[in-house]
Design a protein around this motif. Structure first.
Motif, PDB file in Angstrom:
ATOM      1  N   GLU A  23     -10.608  -1.927   0.108  1.00 21.80           N
ATOM      2  CA  GLU A  23      -9.369  -2.317   0.768  1.00 21.80           C
ATOM      3  C   GLU A  23      -8.203  -1.833  -0.086  1.00 21.80           C
ATOM      4  N   LEU A  24      -7.287  -1.099   0.535  1.00 23.32           N
ATOM      5  CA  LEU A  24      -6.122  -0.570  -0.176  1.00 23.32           C
ATOM      6  C   LEU A  24      -4.838  -0.993   0.542  1.00 23.32           C
ATOM      7  N   PRO A  25      -3.731  -1.057  -0.210  1.00 24.11           N
ATOM      8  CA  PRO A  25      -2.448  -1.368   0.432  1.00 24.11           C
ATOM      9  C   PRO A  25      -2.046  -0.278   1.422  1.00 24.11           C
ATOM     10  N   LEU A  26      -1.401  -0.702   2.481  1.00 24.05           N
ATOM     11  CA  LEU A  26      -0.854   0.227   3.461  1.00 24.05           C
ATOM     12  C   LEU A  26       0.646   0.291   3.231  1.00 24.05           C
ATOM     13  N   HIS A  27       1.146   1.481   2.933  1.00 21.83           N
ATOM     14  CA  HIS A  27       2.562   1.680   2.627  1.00 21.83           C
ATOM     15  C   HIS A  27       3.279   2.252   3.846  1.00 21.83           C
ATOM     16  N   VAL A  28       4.560   1.907   3.970  1.00 18.82           N
ATOM     17  CA  VAL A  28       5.376   2.445   5.058  1.00 18.82           C
ATOM     18  C   VAL A  28       6.707   2.889   4.478  1.00 18.82           C
ATOM     19  N   GLU A  29       7.126   4.082   4.852  1.00 23.38           N
ATOM     20  CA  GLU A  29       8.424   4.624   4.451  1.00 23.38           C
ATOM     21  C   GLU A  29       9.106   5.226   5.667  1.00 23.38           C
ATOM     22  N   GLY A  30      10.412   5.326   5.564  1.00 32.00           N
ATOM     23  CA  GLY A  30      11.172   5.966   6.619  1.00 32.00           C
ATOM     24  C   GLY A  30      12.191   6.916   6.032  1.00 32.00           C
ATOM     25  N   SER A  31      12.641   7.845   6.841  1.00 33.18           N
ATOM     26  CA  SER A  31      13.578   8.860   6.361  1.00 33.18           C
ATOM     27  C   SER A  31      14.991   8.318   6.151  1.00 33.18           C
ATOM     28  N   ASN A  32      15.293   7.135   6.677  1.00 33.11           N
ATOM     29  CA  ASN A  32      16.600   6.509   6.456  1.00 33.11           C
ATOM     30  C   ASN A  32      16.410   5.363   5.474  1.00 33.11           C
ATOM     31  N   HIS A  33      16.916   5.516   4.254  1.00 36.18           N
ATOM     32  CA  HIS A  33      16.714   4.511   3.213  1.00 36.18           C
ATOM     33  C   HIS A  33      17.625   3.300   3.360  1.00 36.18           C
ATOM     34  N   LEU A  34      18.491   3.290   4.363  1.00 35.01           N
ATOM     35  CA  LEU A  34      19.322   2.123   4.625  1.00 35.01           C
ATOM     36  C   LEU A  34      18.636   1.148   5.581  1.00 35.01           C
ATOM     37  N   LEU A  35      17.512   1.555   6.143  1.00 33.81           N
ATOM     38  CA  LEU A  35      16.714   0.690   7.003  1.00 33.81           C
ATOM     39  C   LEU A  35      15.539   0.141   6.202  1.00 33.81           C
ATOM     40  N   ALA A  36      15.008  -0.994   6.628  1.00 32.08           N
ATOM     41  CA  ALA A  36      13.799  -1.551   6.011  1.00 32.08           C
ATOM     42  C   ALA A  36      12.633  -1.340   6.967  1.00 32.08           C
ATOM     43  N   PHE A  37      11.455  -1.059   6.401  1.00 25.66           N
ATOM     44  CA  PHE A  37      10.259  -0.777   7.191  1.00 25.66           C
ATOM     45  C   PHE A  37       9.132  -1.688   6.729  1.00 25.66           C
ATOM     46  N   GLU A  38       8.438  -2.319   7.690  1.00 28.54           N
ATOM     47  CA  GLU A  38       7.320  -3.199   7.370  1.00 28.54           C
ATOM     48  C   GLU A  38       6.162  -2.907   8.316  1.00 28.54           C
ATOM     49  N   SER A  39       4.972  -2.755   7.761  1.00 24.76           N
ATOM     50  CA  SER A  39       3.779  -2.570   8.577  1.00 24.76           C
ATOM     51  C   SER A  39       3.278  -3.934   9.044  1.00 24.76           C
ATOM     52  N   GLU A  40       2.654  -3.973  10.232  1.00 24.78           N
ATOM     53  CA  GLU A  40       2.109  -5.238  10.712  1.00 24.78           C
ATOM     54  C   GLU A  40       0.926  -5.688   9.866  1.00 24.78           C
ATOM     55  N   LYS A  41       0.299  -4.765   9.145  1.00 21.78           N
ATOM     56  CA  LYS A  41      -0.792  -5.143   8.247  1.00 21.78           C
ATOM     57  C   LYS A  41      -0.488  -4.627   6.851  1.00 21.78           C
ATOM     58  N   ALA A  42      -0.787  -5.455   5.853  1.00 22.11           N
ATOM     59  CA  ALA A  42      -0.466  -5.108   4.464  1.00 22.11           C
ATOM     60  C   ALA A  42      -1.535  -4.238   3.822  1.00 22.11           C
ATOM     61  N   THR A  43      -2.775  -4.370   4.260  1.00 21.38           N
ATOM     62  CA  THR A  43      -3.891  -3.611   3.680  1.00 21.38           C
ATOM     63  C   THR A  43      -4.741  -3.020   4.790  1.00 21.38           C
ATOM     64  N   ILE A  44      -5.601  -2.100   4.393  1.00 23.77           N
ATOM     65  CA  ILE A  44      -6.512  -1.480   5.347  1.00 23.77           C
ATOM     66  C   ILE A  44      -7.840  -1.209   4.666  1.00 23.77           C
ATOM     67  N   GLN A  45      -8.947  -1.394   5.400  1.00 25.58           N
ATOM     68  CA  GLN A  45     -10.272  -1.127   4.847  1.00 25.58           C
ATOM     69  C   GLN A  45     -10.676   0.308   5.192  1.00 25.58           C
ATOM     70  N   ILE A  46     -11.154   1.005   4.158  1.00 28.14           N
ATOM     71  CA  ILE A  46     -11.594   2.378   4.336  1.00 28.14           C
ATOM     72  C   ILE A  46     -12.936   2.566   3.634  1.00 28.14           C
ATOM     73  N   SER A  47     -13.699   3.524   4.108  1.00 25.28           N
ATOM     74  CA  SER A  47     -14.941   3.906   3.443  1.00 25.28           C
ATOM     75  C   SER A  47     -14.659   5.159   2.643  1.00 25.28           C
ATOM     76  N   VAL A  48     -15.031   5.123   1.344  1.00 21.07           N
ATOM     77  CA  VAL A  48     -14.737   6.257   0.469  1.00 21.07           C
ATOM     78  C   VAL A  48     -15.980   6.717  -0.278  1.00 21.07           C
ATOM     79  N   SER A  49     -15.980   7.989  -0.631  1.00 17.96           N
ATOM     80  CA  SER A  49     -17.006   8.568  -1.493  1.00 17.96           C
ATOM     81  C   SER A  49     -16.429   9.823  -2.121  1.00 17.96           C
TER      82      SER A  49
END
Length: 132
Positions: A105-131
């Motif tokens: 499980e890793l954090p899910l980050h959100v950014e936007g091209s306008n730094h005067l706005l705030a951005f929030e994802s509906e989920k803070a983390t996401i599960q992934i399979s890695v190798s």
């Protein structure tokens, strides 16, 4: 950082001299800051991308969607002018432990091209399979 509580605030700021300049007049300025009402907008199904993948092989777990909904917070005018293509939701693999394997499980980050706005994802983390 100033505590701006009223719709219109006057802030006094010193003028910093650039190198090589010895004198200034005036030494401070007053800046009027007008606050607008904060509004929110939901952008649905923003594609989740990978950053710093390196040698990792990764797939988003079957229980997870490969998209997320993003809340944008700002003024009405800024939200109207903002192109939602400027939003990026991503997983940063530099945060993955070197010995990771399987489902993590890793954090899910959100950014936007306008730094005067705030951005929030509906989920803070996401599960992934890695190798490797």
């Amino acid at each position: 950082v100033y505590d701006l509580q009223k719709d219109t605030n006057v802030v006094t700021m010193p003028i910093n001299l650039p190198s090589g300049v010895r004198k200034k007049d005036p030494s401070v300025v007053s800046i009027t800051v007008t606050l607008a009402e904060k509004v929110e907008k939901i952008v649905e199904d923003v594609e989740i991308t990978y950053r710093n993948l390196g040698g990792w092989k990764a797939t988003i777990s079957e229980e997870e969607k490969s998209t997320t909904n993003v809340k944008i917070i700002g003024t009405k005018e800024m939200l109207e002018d903002f192109d939602t293509k400027g939003i990026e939701a991503y997983i940063d693999f530099s945060e993955l432990p070197e010995d990771a394997n399987g489902t993590v499980e890793l954090p899910l980050h959100v950014e936007g091209s306008n730094h005067l706005l705030a951005f929030e994802s509906e989920k803070a983390t996401i599960q992934i399979s890695v190798s490797k």
